[in-house]
Write a protein that holds these residues in place. Structure first.
Motif, short mmCIF file in Angstrom:
data_model
loop_
_atom_site.label_atom_id
_atom_site.label_comp_id
_atom_site.label_asym_id
_atom_site.label_seq_id
_atom_site.Cartn_x
_atom_site.Cartn_y
_atom_site.Cartn_z
N LYS A 1 0.81 -1.21 0.00
CA LYS A 1 0.00 0.00 0.00
C LYS A 1 0.85 1.27 0.00
CE LYS A 1 -4.51 1.07 1.84
NZ LYS A 1 -5.53 0.59 2.76
N ASN A 2 2.01 1.23 0.61
CA ASN A 2 2.84 2.44 0.65
C ASN A 2 3.85 2.49 -0.50
OD1 ASN A 2 4.52 0.44 1.49
ND2 ASN A 2 5.06 1.37 3.46
N ALA A 3 3.74 1.59 -1.44
CA ALA A 3 4.61 1.62 -2.62
C ALA A 3 3.88 0.98 -3.80
CB ALA A 3 5.92 0.88 -2.34
N ARG A 4 2.67 1.44 -4.02
CA ARG A 4 1.84 0.85 -5.07
C ARG A 4 2.42 1.12 -6.45
NH1 ARG A 4 -3.37 -0.49 -3.07
NH2 ARG A 4 -2.74 -2.25 -1.81
N VAL A 5 2.34 0.09 -7.30
CA VAL A 5 2.65 0.26 -8.72
C VAL A 5 1.31 0.29 -9.45
CG1 VAL A 5 3.71 -0.79 -10.75
CG2 VAL A 5 4.88 -0.87 -8.52
N LYS A 6 1.12 1.32 -10.24
CA LYS A 6 -0.15 1.47 -10.94
C LYS A 6 0.07 1.42 -12.45
CE LYS A 6 -2.84 3.78 -7.41
NZ LYS A 6 -4.03 4.61 -7.22
N ARG A 7 -0.71 0.58 -13.09
CA ARG A 7 -0.61 0.45 -14.54
C ARG A 7 -1.97 0.71 -15.17
NH1 ARG A 7 1.93 -5.43 -15.48
NH2 ARG A 7 0.44 -5.93 -13.82
N LEU A 8 -1.94 1.34 -16.31
CA LEU A 8 -3.14 1.52 -17.10
C LEU A 8 -3.45 0.17 -17.75
CD1 LEU A 8 -5.08 3.70 -18.14
CD2 LEU A 8 -3.40 4.22 -19.92
N ALA A 9 -4.69 -0.28 -17.62
CA ALA A 9 -5.04 -1.60 -18.14
C ALA A 9 -6.43 -1.55 -18.77
CB ALA A 9 -5.02 -2.63 -17.01
N ILE A 10 -6.68 -2.53 -19.62
CA ILE A 10 -7.98 -2.62 -20.29
C ILE A 10 -8.42 -4.07 -20.27
CG2 ILE A 10 -6.92 -2.86 -22.59
CD1 ILE A 10 -9.22 -1.13 -23.67
N LEU B 1 -1.55 -1.32 -20.64
CA LEU B 1 -1.21 -0.28 -21.60
C LEU B 1 -0.01 0.55 -21.14
CD1 LEU B 1 -4.87 0.85 -22.38
CD2 LEU B 1 -3.45 -0.74 -23.68
N THR B 2 0.29 0.52 -19.87
CA THR B 2 1.55 1.10 -19.39
C THR B 2 2.19 0.07 -18.46
OG1 THR B 2 0.63 2.17 -17.41
CG2 THR B 2 0.62 3.46 -19.46
N GLN B 3 3.45 0.25 -18.17
CA GLN B 3 4.19 -0.81 -17.47
C GLN B 3 4.53 -0.47 -16.02
OE1 GLN B 3 4.12 -3.73 -18.77
NE2 GLN B 3 3.10 -2.72 -20.50
N GLY B 4 4.02 0.64 -15.52
CA GLY B 4 4.20 0.91 -14.10
C GLY B 4 5.36 1.83 -13.75
N GLN B 5 6.08 2.31 -14.74
CA GLN B 5 7.18 3.24 -14.43
C GLN B 5 6.65 4.53 -13.85
OE1 GLN B 5 6.20 2.18 -17.39
NE2 GLN B 5 7.86 1.97 -18.86
N ASN B 6 5.52 4.99 -14.39
CA ASN B 6 4.93 6.24 -13.94
C ASN B 6 3.60 5.98 -13.24
OD1 ASN B 6 6.98 7.78 -15.33
ND2 ASN B 6 5.89 7.27 -17.21
N LEU B 7 3.34 6.78 -12.21
CA LEU B 7 2.03 6.73 -11.57
C LEU B 7 0.98 7.22 -12.56
CD1 LEU B 7 0.20 6.53 -9.04
CD2 LEU B 7 0.97 8.84 -8.43
N VAL B 8 -0.04 6.42 -12.77
CA VAL B 8 -1.12 6.82 -13.69
C VAL B 8 -2.46 6.73 -12.96
CG1 VAL B 8 0.06 6.23 -15.84
CG2 VAL B 8 -1.18 4.44 -14.61
#
Lengths: 162, 451
Positions: free
Chosen positions: B193-202, B213-220
């Protein structure tokens, strides 16, 4: 393990795992400031441990209380002494709000801390702000002991070596 | 297939990179003559609905792949069941067996087990490798065919084909457009929870075919579908300031939306897909702007010392609903699309946020916080008739199905190991269903149906 009475100390400890024991020990005996605690003056560690890199806010608020103003004044003094640093003020919100609003609320908190630092003589050109909304909690429980820690503005040294 | 009607009807819905080339043909009436009035229809304007019992015997493979035929039937049954409007009957109860598109139903047998509607079909792999699927929807009470269609598509599109058939059944029996041949864009969340990786997905609306659609490098955050094209607008933490981006999911082409002096967030498309409306952070305040995607022109809509965010256009593009704390706490406001005449519409106890205008135009869905509880609700654009659809520890971010019948939202669970999951609830407040995702998931947004 956290209780409200000493969350400020523990928060500093939470900055890095490696510092936990050191900070807890120092906090028992030393007030904030440039003390002879083995931390090299002018380093990022000095800023975090001896000055305090973060201030806290009430729920849905961005006004600075006396404790926050005191910490920011010390930050400004330290930054005046070590003028090589530029800083990013990160604004954060707790999880008990909706995402978009919290992004803006975090920005408001960062702006509030930034404005205070500027009023204390830190050149605006050295300060950048960013909001993470509720996306970067430091405490992950689901009661107010965690939420109070997450409602924060953190001053990050951009070019700290340590 | 002597009974094939040759009137061609192309389904040009929501074409997707690898998913093209559906052709649909109507199947004519098998043997009972087209009657004007079907007995079996659902009135979905009521509150809690007794689901219609339907019989969905496995499609016949006609010498082809019986497993595929069974799986397709399973996808159709699952779609209809999840809608809450249909109750697929246990196949073990079926009296008449070996149903195919050419089988004449023994209606008495289906009435005996309580079926009101019956779907029979066949799916065959042709020599060219394509699938041919045909189905007939029968009114068991009236003993007559209600609908018959034939489709051709590539074999790897079989799930989509099943969703299209489920949509046809839904539309015939409810009188409203279906929403099964749609996708959901969302944020996949992994890690602590304190280091979440967020990816755009469909994913498909039933949770199948997840793609990242993104690989988690950037918070989206907060992806939203274009109502008209294969584009998504979302917020990403990259570059100097976190900003609103536009992503074409077919080509992968990506661009930043506008050239704003600060953080932009909370984007959403206009109904014609030609504008993005969003917030720009300016010091302690957030104001609303639009950017025209053709002319690149940006227009300021609000200028307040407040947080104005979560804008959403009315389906006719004439008005915008948004949240603002200009009156002290988060409340909902409706203004004209040029920014004039903002009127507060929410007056109940608590804080109101994330308003979304229904594609039908008659309702606005929102998140409401009151006494530590988070609710999803709806009210009219005038602020009347507020109804809470679901409430609990944390429910947030409603998003409408393209037919305006169902709301997606995410529900967060508390504590260190908690995280958000995507749920749906009917406009009636009944039929809460979780959409199963590979990991935690938040910020769901429904694709349109394009026809």
């Amino acid at each position: 393990m956290l209780n409200l009475a000493n969350y400020g100390r523990v928060l500093r400890a939470a900055i890095t795992g490696a510092l936990v024991m050191l900070v807890a020990a120092c906090a028992q005996t030393q007030p904030d400031g440039l003390q002879g605690n083995g931390v090299a003056p002018g380093t990022g560690q000095d800023f975090v441990v001896n000055v305090g890199d973060r201030v806290f806010f009430d729920e849905d608020q961005s006004t600075l209380n006396a404790a926050a103003q005191s910490t920011l004044s010390k930050q400004a003094a330290w930054l005046g002494r070590y003028s090589k640093y530029t800083i990013t003020v990160e604004g954060h919100a707790d999880e008990r709000g909706t995402r978009q609003y919290n992004i803006a609320l975090g920005a408001r908190r960062a702006q509030s801390a930034r404005d205070y630092l500027v009023s204390q003589g830190v050149p605006a050109s050295r300060i950048k702000t960013i909001s993470y909304g509720k996306e970067r909690p430091v405490a992950v429980c689901n009661d107010s002991s965690c939420w109070t820690q997450n409602r924060r503005a953190v001053t990050v040294l951009n070019n700290a070596t340590q | 297939m002597s009974d094939l009607n040759t009137r061609r009807q192309f389904l040009s819905r929501f074409s997707f990179a690898a998913v093209i080339g559906f052709a649909a043909f109507c199947l004519g009436v098998a043997s009972f003559g087209q009657s004007a009035k079907a007995l079996v229809e659902i009135d979905i304007t009521q509150g809690q609905i007794e689901p219609m019992p339907v019989a969905l015997p496995s499609f016949a493979a006609d010498g082809g792949d019986p497993k595929l035929a069974e799986e397709m039937t399973g996808v159709i049954a699952a779609d209809l069941k999840r809608s809450g409007l249909f109750r697929p009957l246990d196949p073990a109860s079926f009296i008449q067996g070996n149903m195919s598109v050419n089988t004449t139903p023994r209606f008495g047998d289906w009435r005996t087990i309580g079926a009101q509607a019956l779907l029979s079909g066949s799916v065959v792999k042709q020599s060219d490798g394509r699938l041919r699927a045909e189905f007939r929807l029968w009114d068991v009470f009236a003993s007559e065919q209600m609908l018959g269609q034939q489709f051709y598509t590539t074999a790897d599109n079989w799930r989509r084909l099943a969703h299209i058939i489920a949509d046809a059944v839904y539309e015939r029996l409810t009188g409203e457009k279906g929403y099964f041949d749609t996708r959901i864009v969302f944020i996949d969340e992994t890690g602590p929870k304190n280091a979440r990786v967020k990816r755009l997905a469909i994913m498909d609306q039933d949770g199948a075919n997840v793609r990242y659609l993104t690989q988690g490098q950037n918070l989206v955050l907060t992806p939203r579908f274009s109502p008209k094209s294969q584009e998504i607008t979302y917020m990403s933490y990259e570059g100097t300031d976190p900003s609103v981006f536009l992503l074409n999911i077919e080509t992968g082409q990506r661009e930043i939306v506008g050239n704003f002096p600060g953080m932009t967030f909370a984007p959403r498309f206009s109904p014609d897909g030609q504008q993005v409306i969003m917030s720009l952070q300016q010091g302690a305040n957030a104001n609303l702007f639009t950017m025209d995607l053709r002319s690149r022109r940006t227009t300021r809509l609000t200028n307040s010392t407040a947080i104005d965010t979560s804008p959403s256009f009315s389906p006719d593009g004439q008005r915008v609903v948004f949240e603002s704390d200009r009156g002290g706490t988060q409340q909902l406001y409706v203004m004209n699309a040029d920014g004039s005449n903002a009127q507060r519409i929410s007056f109940g106890p608590g804080r109101y946020s994330t308003p979304v205008w229904s594609p039908r135009g008659d309702l606005i869905a929102f998140t409401k916080q009151h006494q530590g509880r988070f609710m999803i609700g709806v009210m009219s654009p005038e602020g009347k008739g507020e109804r809470v659809l679901t409430e609990g520890y944390h429910n947030e971010g409603p998003a409408w199905s393209p037919n305006g019948r169902v709301l997606l939202f995410f529900r967060d669970t508390p504590g260190e190991n908690g995280g958000p999951q995507v749920w749906t609830v009917d406009l009636t407040g009944y039929n809460e269903q979780r959409v199963v995702t590979p990991a935690f998931a938040s910020d769901p947004s429904w694709s349109p149906l394009i026809d």
